[in-house]
Design an enzyme around this catalytic site. Structure first.
Site, PDB file in Angstrom:
ATOM      1  N   ILE A   1       0.825  -1.214   0.000  1.00  0.00           N
ATOM      2  CA  ILE A   1       0.000   0.000   0.000  1.00  0.00           C
ATOM      3  C   ILE A   1       0.858   1.261   0.000  1.00  0.00           C
ATOM      4  O   ILE A   1       0.363   2.361   0.149  1.00  0.00           O
ATOM      5  CB  ILE A   1      -0.997   0.026   1.185  1.00  0.00           C
ATOM      6  CG1 ILE A   1      -0.268  -0.020   2.534  1.00  0.00           C
ATOM      7  CG2 ILE A   1      -1.970  -1.127   1.063  1.00  0.00           C
ATOM      8  CD1 ILE A   1      -1.191   0.182   3.732  1.00  0.00           C
ATOM      9  N   GLY A   2       2.155   1.074  -0.165  1.00  0.00           N
ATOM     10  CA  GLY A   2       3.017   2.250  -0.282  1.00  0.00           C
ATOM     11  C   GLY A   2       4.360   2.175   0.417  1.00  0.00           C
ATOM     12  O   GLY A   2       5.299   2.866   0.039  1.00  0.00           O
TER      13      GLY A   2
ATOM     14  N   LYS B   1      11.440  -5.228  12.633  1.00  0.00           N
ATOM     15  CA  LYS B   1      10.066  -5.006  13.062  1.00  0.00           C
ATOM     16  C   LYS B   1       9.424  -3.989  12.116  1.00  0.00           C
ATOM     17  O   LYS B   1      10.105  -3.210  11.467  1.00  0.00           O
ATOM     18  CB  LYS B   1      10.036  -4.400  14.465  1.00  0.00           C
ATOM     19  CG  LYS B   1      10.707  -5.216  15.543  1.00  0.00           C
ATOM     20  CD  LYS B   1      10.657  -4.419  16.846  1.00  0.00           C
ATOM     21  CE  LYS B   1      11.520  -5.072  17.917  1.00  0.00           C
ATOM     22  NZ  LYS B   1      11.528  -4.317  19.173  1.00  0.00           N
ATOM     23  N   GLY B   2       8.110  -3.970  12.127  1.00  0.00           N
ATOM     24  CA  GLY B   2       7.400  -2.990  11.304  1.00  0.00           C
ATOM     25  C   GLY B   2       7.507  -1.605  11.902  1.00  0.00           C
ATOM     26  O   GLY B   2       7.806  -1.439  13.088  1.00  0.00           O
TER      27      GLY B   2
ATOM     28  N   GLU C   1       3.166   2.217  11.932  1.00  0.00           N
ATOM     29  CA  GLU C   1       2.342   2.917  12.928  1.00  0.00           C
ATOM     30  C   GLU C   1       3.184   3.874  13.778  1.00  0.00           C
ATOM     31  O   GLU C   1       2.792   5.013  14.011  1.00  0.00           O
ATOM     32  CB  GLU C   1       1.618   1.916  13.847  1.00  0.00           C
ATOM     33  CG  GLU C   1       1.207   0.595  13.205  1.00  0.00           C
ATOM     34  CD  GLU C   1       0.108   0.701  12.154  1.00  0.00           C
ATOM     35  OE1 GLU C   1      -0.621   1.705  12.147  1.00  0.00           O
ATOM     36  OE2 GLU C   1      -0.005  -0.240  11.342  1.00  0.00           O
TER      37      GLU C   1
END
Lengths: 326, 714
Positions: free
Chosen positions: B466-467, B677-678, B681
């Protein structure tokens, strides 16, 4: 959107004949009109494209600086004559819209743009400007962006232009062609207040088109400033904007021009404040005093009372910039 | 494990650009609305103009007669969606909107009709001719203003230690914080093209964050085998959470395509983005916080009421940050939902935590002025070394290093503790900081890795991008393991028919799909090494081996593990801190962001360039949250009034200064083999407070109701 006819006029006379028929609108840059058509706010039967007419020139005439109605906002803003003689206009243009829009928008189209009042744009909402007699959604509604001067019980919308605020301040005139020939109107008399007929934005009669604007020579080039206060730094309409131009000689103000945007249905020229500055020294105190004078007759609504404070602050700040105090 | 981490981190390719960057900027990338199947027709939705009541009649006669119109669908004439069944047991709420199913209006702008025509313009015009009459009822769209409103979705308060202990602290404050409704507003509008290939076979080009979840939901709604539904989302122009579920417009388009026996394209209008695809809920919060004179937190009480719809509950975790960000012995949290006549909210980047961090990190800043301790120092004094909620060790945490990196880079030493003390060229100067955390999740995914005869590698999985640059990161992981240049690797994704992958959401993609790419490539390489025998070589010549062994190709399909053991043993979190320097004009109240330094502690960074973009993008989202974003409803009509990009402001280039993105860049050796890790957010979480705190530092004005517009500062 409603299907419409598209024609290209080959002469001013052709345009005038075409727009004399009901349901016909001129299209130039289309930056506002196309949006309005998509949203169903306006639904013309026929569009007359005038973009190829020879109305783009910017040149000096006996009456001052002539700017054709089809000159692009971006071109006017960068034009050497404009930058040299009327930097206030260049500043105002650059404060408006976005570069992409300025590359399409014309001087005439900028003058003809409709208010950005959200009730005007939403056909499910009441709006006397869009659908006379349905009421004003903004009075008693979300009116943070709305007018504090010259409102009526029918409409409290503001004119959204920056360019027009500068032209109003610079004593520009508008050259208009119509079925009865040409006429000239003071720029400050071009747009109108809402009164009983908010559906009318200006004093153009049926069949009339804008040919050009003319700005008389002045002594303001050295001391002018356009200050626009907005919620973000680009592509946002003014909460309040001020065009300020001063003629300062030997430390004394000999002439002043002031107009505000974001506060009325038309560019709001401050004649009384201008007079009060003549003969005064360009000081912070004098500017603050003059700014207070500007607020006579101001009337706020639920969400725009901050403009009563922001407007004089912006006037004083613009004058400080214009006079070189900042 | 340490060994694995070293190999997984490509060094030479750190600065690699997006693999799809050229396609995106040249317009070659095809988004959902850009496909052109033969016979394509166009759907346009008409929405309700009341916020509550029932539709009594819809006049479609004029619309039906308009040029080019193929069908006008309303609940009066709509074919049934077979999977659209009312819950058998009556529940308190009706559940998600079942489009064209009944006459009940839950919110203003709810789809009540769809016009399908041979061109978009004709469909749009005909939709304007649809006229509904209503039995209008009194609606309620007014947002919550205290905790007594609403119902607790999770029952009782959560209490750690002593309840409301902050009240007994020598230094304390209690304040209310409000964030308005925010709308995801990705640049790409939600769009779908639905094409039936038979009575029970369907191809869908859709804007979605999960091709397979969308496939499954559509299959269920239309009661057809999931295997007969193909969902394609090769490129997604931003989503931020708004495309995590199937919305009514998607069902409408599929329904319409069946009805007119032609493929149907339906693109939402910008104004529909405010009502029909979720939003970040307006949330009222109150934080009570207390500390000792030396800055030790005594207690935090964090209350929040978020809005939801009358037909569906949406709950998130604004209070989570207060439970987890600091080592505070006594924490009480209370969360409620208030049901209103609005569309149901949904996850929006940094969901819950971003809302909560604005309140908590503002309150901490307010406390710092009371106890007269530098805000960074105050956070270090209360630094959590283990998860304060459960005592588990962190899988990794270097937030203290992030604080230091950010403070050094912004020039924190130039900050003055007293507010309004610094002026520059007529502007007030202020410094602020704020941080946040978000669970570092890891799911399971399957990747097929195919080495082809020409020595190029093909990776396949159903995940979408999504980007953030997912494809780029995956190619980098594979390149390093396989010892191949990136241009020899193709990452194929965005198609439900590819191997299983979860939705792109919750900052879990790099950890999840990256883990699967890592496993698949490792296995494939081992396969080659086995083929050549003698322990193989570190850099096999894949094409030569295939040719020598007379093989057309070699592939493996690997499902990565959840890593449940590690997830149980450790508290896995990603961390961020944002520092800002702002200028505030004292007369006009204009705020200019002068400098931003954002620091992420999100394990090892896989792709430097796209990680930087993502961190900057999130921080800019936080600037929007702080200074601009506010979806406004006129409560008399229950209708949004600024539902367009001219009036709903997000930052533009002129608002954004040079942004600095820094990474602690230390691997988390427990989350996955890459140690990554992501960070989607955390890029946003804490930023709004960093701006609000800087504005206070500049002006002495504490704005607790976002956005901070000029009128609030004059």
């Amino acid at each position: 959107m409603k299907q419409f006819q598209y024609v290209k006029a080959s002469s001013n006379a052709g345009v005038i004949t075409a727009i004399s028929k009901p349901g016909t609108k001129i299209i130039a840059g289309g930056t506002n009109l196309v949006d309005l058509m998509k949203r169903g706010v306006t639904a013309p039967d026929r569009l007359v494209d005038i973009t190829h007419l020879p109305l783009k020139s910017i040149n000096i005439t006996g009456k001052g600086l002539h700017i054709g109605a089809l000159a692009l906002n971006s071109v006017v803003a960068e034009n050497a004559l404009v930058v040299e003689k009327h930097p206030l206009l260049a500043m105002a243009l650059k404060a408006g819209a976005s570069p992409q829009l300025r590359n399409m928008a014309t001087v005439g189209g900028n003058m003809m743009q409709r208010t950005r009042c959200t009730y005007f744009y939403d056909t499910a909402m009441p709006c006397n400007k869009r659908a006379p007699g349905t009421g004003c959604g903004a009075i008693g509604g979300i009116n943070r962006m709305h007018a504090i001067f010259g409102t009526s019980s029918k409409c409290i919308a503001v004119h959204p232009s920056d360019m027009c605020v500068a032209l109003a301040a610079l004593d520009a005139t508008v050259i208009i062609a119509g079925p009865k020939g040409q006429r000239t109107l003071q720029f400050t008399e071009f747009h109108r207040l809402p009164g009983e007929h908010p559906e009318l934005d200006n004093h153009l009669a049926t069949g009339e088109m804008i040919l050009s604007v003319e700005i008389p020579d002045n002594n303001f080039a050295k001391n002018s400033y356009y200050l626009k206060v907005r919620d973000r730094q680009s592509y946002a309409f003014a909460l309040v904007s001020v065009a300020a131009a001063l003629d300062i000689q030997n430390g004394v103000i000999r002439g002043a021009r002031l107009a505000m945007g974001g506060v009325a249905h038309k560019p709001w020229r401050l004649f009384e404040v201008e007079k009060s500055l003549i003969g005064k020294k360009p000081t912070e105190e004098n500017f603050a005093q003059a700014a207070q004078l500007a607020m006579q007759g101001a009337k706020a609504y639920e969400y725009n009372a901050f403009k009563l404070k922001l407007a004089p602050a912006t006037i004083a700040e613009a004058l400080k910039h214009a006079s070189g105090l900042v | 494990m340490e060994e694995a981490i070293k190999t997984a981190i490509p060094s030479s390719a750190d600065g690699m650009s997006r693999i799809d960057g050229r396609a995106k900027v040249t317009g070659k990338a095809k988004y959902a609305a850009e496909y052109r199947p033969d016979g394509l027709a166009y759907g346009v939705l008409a929405g309700s103009t009341i916020a509550k009541g029932t539709v009594t009649a819809i006049d479609i006669a004029r619309a039906e007669k308009a040029p080019g119109v193929l069908a006008v669908v309303t609940h009066f004439n709509s074919p049934k969606v077979p999977g659209h069944q009312k819950p058998k047991k009556p529940t308190k709420k009706a559940g998600p909107i079942l489009v064209f199913n009944d006459n009940v209006i839950h919110y203003n702008g709810q789809p009540i009709a769809m016009v399908i025509a041979d061109t978009y313009e004709r469909a749009l015009y005909a939709a304007s001719l649809v006229k509904a009459t209503y039995n209008k009822q009194a609606h309620d769209t007014k947002p919550p203003s205290d905790i007594s409103m609403g119902i607790a979705p999770w029952g009782k308060d959560s209490v750690r230690g002593e309840a409301d202990a902050w009240k007994n602290a020598p230094f304390k404050l209690e304040q209310e914080y409000v964030i308005p409704t925010e709308v995801h507003n990705p640049m790409e509008l939600h769009a779908i093209i639905a094409k039936w290939d038979g009575a029970d076979k369907l191809t869908v080009w859709d804007k979605t964050q999960g091709t397979q979840a969308t496939r499954d939901d559509i299959a269920k709604a239309f009661n057809i085998p999931a295997a007969n539904v193909q969902v394609i989302a090769k490129f997604v122009g931003g989503a931020f959470g708004s495309a995590l579920q199937v919305w009514p417009h998607e069902i409408a388009a599929i329904l319409g395509a069946k009805l007119v026996r032609r493929p149907v394209k339906l693109v939402l209008h910008r104004q529909d983005m405010f009502t029909s695809v979720g939003h970040r809920p307006y949330t009222w919060q109150k934080v009570g916080i207390g500390a000792t004179a030396d800055g030790k937190l005594v207690g935090i009480t964090h209350e929040a009421v978020g809005q939801t719809s009358t037909y569906e509950d949406f709950a998130e975790g604004p209070i989570n940050v207060s439970k987890g960000l600091y080592a505070c012995p006594n924490v009480t949290t209370r969360y409620k939902l208030l049901s209103l006549n609005i569309g149901t909210p949904t996850w929006m980047r940094g969901p819950g935590e971003a809302t909560g961090a604005f309140a908590l990190e503002s309150a901490l800043d307010e406390l710092s002025y009371q106890v007269k301790i530098d805000p960074v120092q105050l956070r270090l004094i209360n630094y959590a070394k283990v998860d304060p909620e459960n005592g588990k060790p962190y899988s990794s945490k270097y937030l203290d290093e992030a604080y230091k990196m950010g403070a050094d880079q912004i020039g924190w030493e130039n900050r003055r503790q007293e507010a309004g003390a610094v002026k520059k060229d007529g502007w007030l100067v202020g410094y602020g900081m704020g941080g946040g955390m978000f669970g570092a999740y890891r799911d399971s995914a399957t990747v097929k890795a195919v080495m082809r005869a020409d020595g190029t590698l093909l990776l396949q999985t159903a995940v979408t991008d999504i980007g953030p640059g997912t494809g780029t990161a995956m190619v980098l992981i594979a390149a390093d393991i396989m010892g191949l240049p990136a241009d020899k690797i193709k990452f194929e994704m965005g198609d439900s028919s590819l191997p299983n992958a979860p939705m792109q959401g919750g900052s879990a993609t790099t950890a999840t799909v990256g883990g699967a790419v890592y496993d698949a490539c490792t296995e494939l390489k081992q396969k080659f090494q086995k083929l050549i025998g003698n322990g193989g070589t570190d850099n096999p010549d894949y094409a030569k081996i295939l040719s020598d062994k007379n093989l057309a190709g070699l592939d493996v399909t690997t499902q990565s593990s959840l890593g449940a053991d590690a997830q149980n043993k450790y508290s896995m979190q990603a961390w961020s801190v944002h520092f800002t320097r702002v200028l505030v004009h004292p007369a006009t109240g204009v705020v200019k962001i002068d400098k931003v330094v954002s620091v992420a502690d999100s394990g090892k960074v896989i792709s430097q360039k796209t990680a930087r973009s993502q961190l900057i993008g999130g921080a800019i989202g936080g600037i929007g949250m702080a200074l601009m974003e506010d979806a406004i409803i006129d409560h008399r009509y229950g209708r949004y009034v600024n539902n367009n990009f001219a009036d709903y402001h997000v930052p533009v280039n002129a608002d954004i200064p040079q942004m600095e993105a820094l990474f602690v860049n230390k691997p988390d050796s427990h989350i996955n083999a890459m140690g990554a890790k992501g960070m989607a957010e955390i890029s946003l979480i804490g930023m709004a407070a960093a701006v609000a705190n800087a504005v206070f530092n500049a002006t002495g004005k504490r704005v607790r109701d976002l956005p901070i517009t000029p009128d609030k500062l004059i």
